[in-house]
Scaffold this motif. Structure first.
Motif, short mmCIF file in Angstrom:
data_model
loop_
_atom_site.label_atom_id
_atom_site.label_comp_id
_atom_site.label_asym_id
_atom_site.label_seq_id
_atom_site.Cartn_x
_atom_site.Cartn_y
_atom_site.Cartn_z
N ARG A 42 -7.96 13.51 -9.80
CA ARG A 42 -6.86 12.55 -9.95
C ARG A 42 -6.90 11.52 -8.83
N GLU A 80 -10.49 9.37 -9.27
CA GLU A 80 -10.72 8.69 -10.54
C GLU A 80 -9.48 8.03 -11.10
N LYS A 133 -7.00 9.15 -12.88
CA LYS A 133 -6.73 9.51 -14.28
C LYS A 133 -5.24 9.81 -14.45
N LYS A 134 -4.75 9.55 -15.62
CA LYS A 134 -3.39 9.94 -15.95
C LYS A 134 -3.38 11.40 -16.37
N LEU A 145 -1.81 13.02 -18.77
CA LEU A 145 -1.96 13.28 -20.20
C LEU A 145 -3.39 13.08 -20.68
N GLU A 146 -4.09 12.08 -20.14
CA GLU A 146 -5.49 11.89 -20.50
C GLU A 146 -6.32 13.10 -20.06
N PHE A 147 -6.04 13.61 -18.87
CA PHE A 147 -6.77 14.78 -18.37
C PHE A 147 -6.51 16.00 -19.25
N ASP A 162 -5.49 16.04 -22.40
CA ASP A 162 -6.07 15.84 -23.72
C ASP A 162 -7.57 16.10 -23.70
N LYS A 163 -8.21 15.76 -22.62
CA LYS A 163 -9.67 15.94 -22.54
C LYS A 163 -10.05 17.41 -22.35
N HIS A 164 -9.26 18.15 -21.58
CA HIS A 164 -9.67 19.49 -21.18
C HIS A 164 -8.95 20.64 -21.88
N TRP A 211 -5.63 21.04 -27.90
CA TRP A 211 -4.28 20.93 -28.45
C TRP A 211 -4.30 21.17 -29.91
#
Length: 69
Positions: free
Chosen positions: A52, A55, A57-58, A60-62, A64-66, A69
């Protein structure tokens, strides 16, 4: 050597998962389950904060990626 490298590159997810499992098992044998879990939790928090910070990163983006869901 080339054959091993090709295998690792083709199955990188499985190799990384296996190495993480091996390291966790060694930590459990040396420190015990709860201490090993605490160590890995601290590592995960450190990786998250470092990612964080560097990079930008937000959250929620983190997630969603990892996280599936």
């Amino acid at each position: 050597m080339k054959l091993i490298l090709e295998f690792v590159l083709k199955h990188i997810g499985e190799v990384i998962g296996g190495v993480i499992g091996l390291v966790f098992a060694i930590f459990v044998l040396i420190f015990g389950f709860w201490k090993a879990l605490f160590i890995f939790l601290c590592i995960a928090v450190g990786v998250f904060i470092g990612g964080r910070y560097f990079e930008k990163k937000k959250l929620l983006e983190f997630l969603d990626k990892h996280l599936p869901w």
